[in-house]
Design an enzyme around this catalytic site. Structure first.
Site, PDB file in Angstrom:
ATOM      1  N   SER A  47     -32.728  -2.230  32.113  1.00  0.00           N
ATOM      2  CA  SER A  47     -32.041  -1.667  31.057  1.00  0.00           C
ATOM      3  C   SER A  47     -32.573  -0.385  30.602  1.00  0.00           C
ATOM      4  CB  SER A  47     -32.032  -2.570  29.863  1.00  0.00           C
ATOM      5  OG  SER A  47     -31.221  -2.093  28.824  1.00  0.00           O
ATOM      6  N   ASP A  68     -22.917  -7.900  34.471  1.00  0.00           N
ATOM      7  CA  ASP A  68     -23.646  -7.076  33.308  1.00  0.00           C
ATOM      8  C   ASP A  68     -22.392  -6.213  32.542  1.00  0.00           C
ATOM      9  OD1 ASP A  68     -25.024  -5.220  31.751  1.00  0.00           O
ATOM     10  OD2 ASP A  68     -26.722  -5.061  33.358  1.00  0.00           O
ATOM     11  N   HIS A 107     -26.271  -9.037  31.353  1.00  0.00           N
ATOM     12  CA  HIS A 107     -27.253  -8.095  31.110  1.00  0.00           C
ATOM     13  C   HIS A 107     -28.765  -8.734  31.121  1.00  0.00           C
ATOM     14  CE1 HIS A 107     -28.966  -4.105  30.614  1.00  0.00           C
ATOM     15  NE2 HIS A 107     -29.658  -4.690  29.307  1.00  0.00           N
TER      16      HIS A 107
HETATM   17  C1  LIG Z   1     -30.527  -3.268  25.955  1.00  0.00           C
HETATM   18  C2  LIG Z   1     -31.859  -3.539  26.453  1.00  0.00           C
HETATM   19  O1  LIG Z   1     -32.998  -2.735  26.748  1.00  0.00           O
HETATM   20  S1  LIG Z   1     -31.893  -5.226  27.072  1.00  0.00           S
HETATM   21  C3  LIG Z   1     -33.392  -5.678  26.362  1.00  0.00           C
HETATM   22  C4  LIG Z   1     -32.952  -6.329  25.346  1.00  0.00           C
HETATM   23  N1  LIG Z   1     -32.984  -8.060  25.665  1.00  0.00           N
HETATM   24  C5  LIG Z   1     -33.735  -9.093  24.934  1.00  0.00           C
HETATM   25  O2  LIG Z   1     -34.210  -8.379  23.899  1.00  0.00           O
HETATM   26  C6  LIG Z   1     -33.298 -10.198  25.447  1.00  0.00           C
HETATM   27  C7  LIG Z   1     -32.543 -11.176  24.553  1.00  0.00           C
HETATM   28  N2  LIG Z   1     -32.551 -12.452  25.102  1.00  0.00           N
HETATM   29  C8  LIG Z   1     -33.512 -13.333  24.988  1.00  0.00           C
HETATM   30  O3  LIG Z   1     -34.354 -12.930  24.316  1.00  0.00           O
HETATM   31  C9  LIG Z   1     -33.581 -14.574  25.844  1.00  0.00           C
HETATM   32  O4  LIG Z   1     -33.942 -15.421  24.868  1.00  0.00           O
HETATM   33  C10 LIG Z   1     -34.235 -14.557  26.978  1.00  0.00           C
HETATM   34  C11 LIG Z   1     -33.494 -13.573  28.007  1.00  0.00           C
HETATM   35  C12 LIG Z   1     -35.659 -13.868  26.964  1.00  0.00           C
HETATM   36  C13 LIG Z   1     -34.202 -15.871  27.816  1.00  0.00           C
HETATM   37  O5  LIG Z   1     -33.012 -16.715  27.698  1.00  0.00           O
HETATM   38  P1  LIG Z   1     -33.192 -18.219  27.962  1.00  0.00           P
HETATM   39  O6  LIG Z   1     -33.955 -18.590  28.855  1.00  0.00           O
HETATM   40  O7  LIG Z   1     -31.469 -18.610  28.048  1.00  0.00           O
HETATM   41  O8  LIG Z   1     -33.532 -18.732  26.611  1.00  0.00           O
HETATM   42  P2  LIG Z   1     -32.598 -18.810  25.325  1.00  0.00           P
HETATM   43  O9  LIG Z   1     -31.840 -17.310  24.910  1.00  0.00           O
HETATM   44  O10 LIG Z   1     -31.621 -20.021  25.052  1.00  0.00           O
HETATM   45  O11 LIG Z   1     -33.724 -18.888  24.044  1.00  0.00           O
HETATM   46  C14 LIG Z   1     -34.694 -19.949  23.969  1.00  0.00           C
HETATM   47  C15 LIG Z   1     -34.844 -19.935  22.358  1.00  0.00           C
HETATM   48  O12 LIG Z   1     -33.536 -20.275  21.814  1.00  0.00           O
HETATM   49  C16 LIG Z   1     -33.552 -21.420  21.126  1.00  0.00           C
HETATM   50  N3  LIG Z   1     -32.347 -22.210  21.116  1.00  0.00           N
HETATM   51  C17 LIG Z   1     -31.825 -22.582  22.267  1.00  0.00           C
HETATM   52  N4  LIG Z   1     -30.728 -23.298  21.948  1.00  0.00           N
HETATM   53  C18 LIG Z   1     -30.605 -23.284  20.680  1.00  0.00           C
HETATM   54  C19 LIG Z   1     -29.580 -23.658  19.593  1.00  0.00           C
HETATM   55  N5  LIG Z   1     -28.308 -24.165  19.857  1.00  0.00           N
HETATM   56  N6  LIG Z   1     -29.856 -23.485  18.086  1.00  0.00           N
HETATM   57  C20 LIG Z   1     -30.972 -22.757  17.771  1.00  0.00           C
HETATM   58  N7  LIG Z   1     -31.790 -22.201  18.805  1.00  0.00           N
HETATM   59  C21 LIG Z   1     -31.758 -22.433  19.924  1.00  0.00           C
HETATM   60  C22 LIG Z   1     -34.985 -22.344  21.751  1.00  0.00           C
HETATM   61  O13 LIG Z   1     -35.374 -23.257  20.872  1.00  0.00           O
HETATM   62  C23 LIG Z   1     -35.635 -21.228  22.061  1.00  0.00           C
HETATM   63  O14 LIG Z   1     -36.551 -20.925  21.181  1.00  0.00           O
HETATM   64  P3  LIG Z   1     -37.729 -20.086  21.085  1.00  0.00           P
HETATM   65  O15 LIG Z   1     -37.718 -18.803  22.052  1.00  0.00           O
HETATM   66  O16 LIG Z   1     -38.156 -19.701  19.869  1.00  0.00           O
HETATM   67  O17 LIG Z   1     -38.923 -20.864  21.765  1.00  0.00           O
END
Ligand SMILES: CC(=O)SCCNC(=O)CCNC(=O)[C@H](O)C(C)(C)COP(=O)(O)OP(=O)(O)OC[C@H]1O[C@@H](n2cnc3c(N)ncnc32)[C@H](O)[C@@H]1OP(=O)(O)O
Length: 320
Positions: free
Chosen positions: A126, A269, A302
Site C-alpha cells: 500500500s 484490490d 486490498h
Molecule cells: C491504505 C493502507 O496503507 S492499507 C493499511 C491499512 N490496513 C489496515 O490497517 C488493515 C486493516 N485490517 C485489519 O486490521 C484486519 O483485521 C487484518 C487484515 C489485519 C486481519 O484480517 P482478518 O484475519 O480477516 O481479521 P478480522 O478483520 O476479522 O479481525 C479480527 C478481529 O475482529 C474481531 N471480530 C471478528 N468478527 C467480529 C464481529 N462480528 N464483531 C466484532 N468483532 C469481530 C475479532 O475478535 C478480532 O479481534 P482482535 O483483532 O481484537 O483480536
C-alpha cells in the site's frame, strides 16, 4: 526480536512544497542480522503501521522472521517510521506540507546516515509500496530488488476521492478515528469478502449485524492505538503518490531504475486495482527486461497483503 526505535535528527529539510524544517526526527528499527553484516531488506510500513514489523506487536510476523519467507537469520531487516506516524517523538506541524516523495527523501537520508550503499530489497504494501516507488525514482541505484505490493507508482482519482472523504471524516466527525476507520475498512475489503465472512448473521448481544459489530470493533481498536494527527498525515501520503509529478515522463524516470521490479497486485484490490498494476507492467516491459507482475488471488481486496501469506510466500520465495 524486541527492540526500541533508534532516533536520528535530519537537518535542514525542505519539503517538495517548499516548507523548511530545521530539524526532523527520523526513527528506525533493525531486526535479524546486525547492520552491515548481511543483505539489507528495507520494509516500508503502510497507513497504520510502524517500524515494529516483527515481535510481539509486529504487523508482518507472518512474512518475516527466523526461517520465514524473509528470513531474519539471513537478512538484516530495516524499517523506518514515517515521521508523524505516532510511534516515536517526531512532531509534524502541518501534514499538508508533506508528500510521499518527501518521505522517500527522508528515508533515503536515513539510509545515507546509516552508511548503506545499496539495499538488497525495498518492500512495502500500500502506501509503504508507494514510498518504495518514490525512493527508486529518486535514487535509481538504491536497491537490487523493488517489491511494491498492493500499490502503484501513482494514486488514482478514485483513491484520492476516498482519501478526501477520509479527511472530511477526520476533520468533521465527532468520532473521527472510528468513523474514518469504518469507511476505510469498506475500501480495504470487498462485497465478496464481507459475504463470506458474515453471511448476514447477527451479533445477538448487541442486536446488530455482525458486519456492523466488526466495523465498530475495528473503529474502537484503532481509536485506542492511533492518533488523529497520524491518520491525517498517512492519509495525505496515500493520496500524493506520483513519481512523475513535476518531473520527467514516466519512461524517463523508470528507465533509469536499476532494480529488478517485482510488482505484486491483488485481483480484488479496490484501491490499487490489478488492471492499473498490469498497465504499469505492460508499459515498463516495453523498455525494461527485469520487470515482473504477479497476482494474489483473493476475495479480501486490498487487505489481502495482510492476510494471504501463503500466496505471498510463493510469490516472494525466489527473491529471498
Ligand atoms: C491504505 C493502507 O496503507 S492499507 C493499511 C491499512 N490496513 C489496515 O490497517 C488493515 C486493516 N485490517 C485489519 O486490521 C484486519 O483485521 C487484518 C487484515 C489485519 C486481519 O484480517 P482478518 O484475519 O480477516 O481479521 P478480522 O478483520 O476479522 O479481525 C479480527 C478481529 O475482529 C474481531 N471480530 C471478528 N468478527 C467480529 C464481529 N462480528 N464483531 C466484532 N468483532 C469481530 C475479532 O475478535 C478480532 O479481534 P482482535 O483483532 O481484537 O483480536
Amino acid at each position: 526480536m524486541e527492540n526500541k526505535p533508534t532516533s536520528i535528527t535530519l537537518q535542514n529539510f525542505t519539503t517538495e512544497s517548499g516548507v523548511f524544517y530545521a530539524a526532523l526526527n527520523l526513527s528506525f528499527q533493525v531486526f535479524g542480522l546486525e547492520l552491515h553484516t548481511a543483505p539489507i531488506v528495507l520494509v516500508n510500513h503502510a497507513l497504520t503501521g510502524n517500524s515494529q514489523v516483527v515481535g510481539s506487536t509486529g504487523w508482518w510476523n507472518d512474512l518475516i522472521g527466523a526461517n520465514k519467507t524473509i528470513d531474519t537469520t539471513k537478512y538484516t531487516i530495516l524499517a523506518f517510521n514515517v515521521p508523524g506516524n505516532g510511534f516515536d517523538d517526531a512532531i509534524i506541524e502541518n501534514y499538508l506540507d508533506f508528500t510521499t516523495r518527501d518521505i522517500a527523501r527522508i528515508f533515503i537520508e536515513g539510509i545515507n546516515f546509516l552508511e548503506i550503499k545499496k539495499t538488497y530489497a525495498v518492500i512495502g504494501g500500500s502506501v509503504g509500496g508507494g514510498i518504495a516507488w518514490e525512493m527508486v525514482a529518486l535514487e535509481p541505484k538504491i536497491t537490487q530488488h523493488l517489491i511494491p505490493i498492493a500499490t502503484d507508482w501513482k494514486s488514482t482519482d478514485w483513491l484520492i476521492a476516498n482519501c478526501f472523504l477520509q479527511e472530511q471524516i477526520l476533520n468533521n466527525s465527532s468520532k473521527p478515528i472510528e468513523d474514518a476507520r469504518t469507511h476505510a475498512m469498506l475500501c480495504y475489503r470487498t462485497p465478496e469478502s464481507f459475504a463470506s465472512k458474515f453471511q448476514r448473521t447477527t451479533n445477538e448481544e448487541l442486536a446488530i449485524f455482525n458486519v456492523e459489530s466488526w466495523l465498530l470493533h475495528h473503529g474502537e481498536k484503532l481509536q485506542k492505538r492511533f492518533q488523529i494527527s497520524s491518520y491525517k498525515m498517512m492519509n495525505q501520503l496515500l493520496k500524493t503518490i506520483d513519481i512523475t509529478r513535476n518531473r520527467d515522463s514516466f519512461e524517463e524516470i523508470t528507465s533509469k531504475i536499476e532494480a529488478d521490479i517485482h510488482i505484486i497486485g491483488i485481483n480484488s484490490d479496490l484501491f490499487f486495482t490489478a488492471n492499473e498494476n498490469i498497465a504499469t507492467y505492460e508499459e515498463l516491459k516495453k523498455y525494461k527486461n527485469n520487470v515482473t507482475y504477479q497476482e494474489i488471488v483473493s476475495i479480501h481486496g486490498h487487505d489481502a497483503f495482510l492476510i494471504e501469506y501463503k500466496q505471498l510466500h510463493n510469490l516472494l520465495q525466489d527473491i529471498f
